[in-house]
Design an enzyme around this catalytic site. Structure first.
Site, PDB file in Angstrom:
ATOM      1  N   PRO A   2      12.534  -5.227  -1.491  1.00 57.08           N
ATOM      2  CA  PRO A   2      11.730  -6.384  -1.100  1.00 57.08           C
ATOM      3  C   PRO A   2      10.645  -5.981  -0.104  1.00 57.08           C
ATOM      4  CG  PRO A   2      14.069  -6.899  -1.027  1.00 57.08           C
ATOM      5  CD  PRO A   2      13.968  -5.426  -1.231  1.00 57.08           C
ATOM      6  N   GLU A   3       9.424  -6.454  -0.336  1.00 63.38           N
ATOM      7  CA  GLU A   3       8.310  -6.181   0.554  1.00 63.38           C
ATOM      8  C   GLU A   3       7.973  -7.452   1.313  1.00 63.38           C
ATOM      9  OE1 GLU A   3       5.192  -4.045  -1.532  1.00 63.38           O
ATOM     10  OE2 GLU A   3       6.668  -3.095  -2.850  1.00 63.38           O
ATOM     11  N   LYS A  59       9.272  -6.496   7.164  1.00 61.88           N
ATOM     12  CA  LYS A  59      10.306  -6.679   6.155  1.00 61.88           C
ATOM     13  C   LYS A  59      11.657  -7.083   6.765  1.00 61.88           C
ATOM     14  CE  LYS A  59       8.176  -3.017   3.363  1.00 61.88           C
ATOM     15  NZ  LYS A  59       8.405  -1.751   2.635  1.00 61.88           N
ATOM     16  N   ARG A 264       6.728   8.520  -4.887  1.00 63.63           N
ATOM     17  CA  ARG A 264       6.604   7.120  -5.262  1.00 63.63           C
ATOM     18  C   ARG A 264       5.697   6.979  -6.482  1.00 63.63           C
ATOM     19  NH1 ARG A 264       8.128   3.887  -1.087  1.00 63.63           N
ATOM     20  NH2 ARG A 264       8.560   2.450  -2.790  1.00 63.63           N
TER      21      ARG A 264
END
Length: 274
Positions: A2-3, A59, A264
């Site tokens: 989750p960002e 976050k 990434r």
């Protein structure tokens, strides 16, 4: 993971569900979730205390009490679900439970067990770990532009790595950095020192617009994110490059490329981004 938009969506849901509810008791199922506290301490200090607000920094979710805060980092798979029925069967991934005095409960689940809970006194908690090392929120950075850009202009790291560094700018994760750099027309592997002041302002402006739109649509659900049980985000319908490898760019038709930047998955258009 989750960002910022996903965590903000969770915060808004939790605020509606548990603000002003009073703690009856706390049950800790997975002790490694807790940092520098225990189930006994939490019950001693929070029993009969009211959740007066649900806040957020980057976050991190923050449950605010009169004298204390409980800071939740969801990491990869953390989820908070609210239940009106205390007799509901809780699955094996439950790690923590707030039982409220109105016979409702809030349960934290984490299939990967990477999440954390920090318990702090409320006074100046933003100046203490884990929040004190965070940079300004990516969608609220206007007043911090000069010191922020000064760091960027001296860095030989690529701009994607810089934007993912939560100590420099907080809240951006892999999905939104890919989207922001596409919107700003900046290649992800350019060095920070090659980014002009005007380009950096464009990056921040696009960050703000994209993050705020993602918040409006409840975040992005690609795999397992839910802001509440049986509720998914909707921003994935607006993604321009993320996960679109070998598909035509919406702007120019060039096939989207994918590379790894510091491990990434990084998606970009080699024609639109410079």
């Amino acid at each position: 993971m989750p960002e910022l938009p996903e965590v903000e969506s969770v915060r808004a849901v939790l605020e509606n569900q548990v603000k002003n509810k009073t703690i009856d008791r706390i049950k800790v199922i997975y002790n490694k979730l807790l940092k520098d506290t225990t189930e006994i301490e939490l019950n001693n200090k929070l029993k009969d205390k009211k959740i007066i607000n649900v806040n957020r920094k980057a976050k991190y979710l923050i449950f605010e009490f009169e004298k204390y805060v409980l800071i939740s980092h969801l990491r990869m798979e953390g989820k908070w679900y609210f239940y009106n029925d205390l007799n509901i069967n809780i699955n094996k991934h439950a790690e923590f439970i707030f039982y409220f005095n109105d016979k409702t409960m809030l349960v934290y689940f984490d299939t990967r067990k990477f999440g954390t809970l920090n318990f702090l006194e409320k006074d100046n908690y933003f100046q203490k770990l884990p929040l004190n090392k965070l940079g300004p929120d990516a969608n609220k950075i206007e007043n911090n532009f000069t010191p922020f850009y000064k760091k960027i202009s001296k860095s030989s790291k690529n701009i994607k790595t810089i934007l993912l560094d939560q100590t420099i700018i907080a809240g951006l994760g892999n999905i939104y950095v890919n989207e922001v750099l596409f919107a700003a027309k900046i290649l992800p592997f350019r060095e920070g020192k090659s980014i002009s002041e005007e380009e950096m302002k464009t990056i921040l402006n696009e960050s703000q617009m994209i993050l705020n739109k993602a918040i409006k649509y409840g975040g992005t659900t690609i795999s397992t994110f839910h802001s509440q049980e049986n509720s998914k985000g909707g921003y994935q319908q607006f993604l321009k490059v993320h996960l679109r490898v070998n598909k035509p760019c919406f702007t120019c038709g060039t096939l989207i490329k994918k590379i790894a930047v510091n491990g990434r998955g990084t998606y970009y258009c080699e024609l639109c981004q410079k």
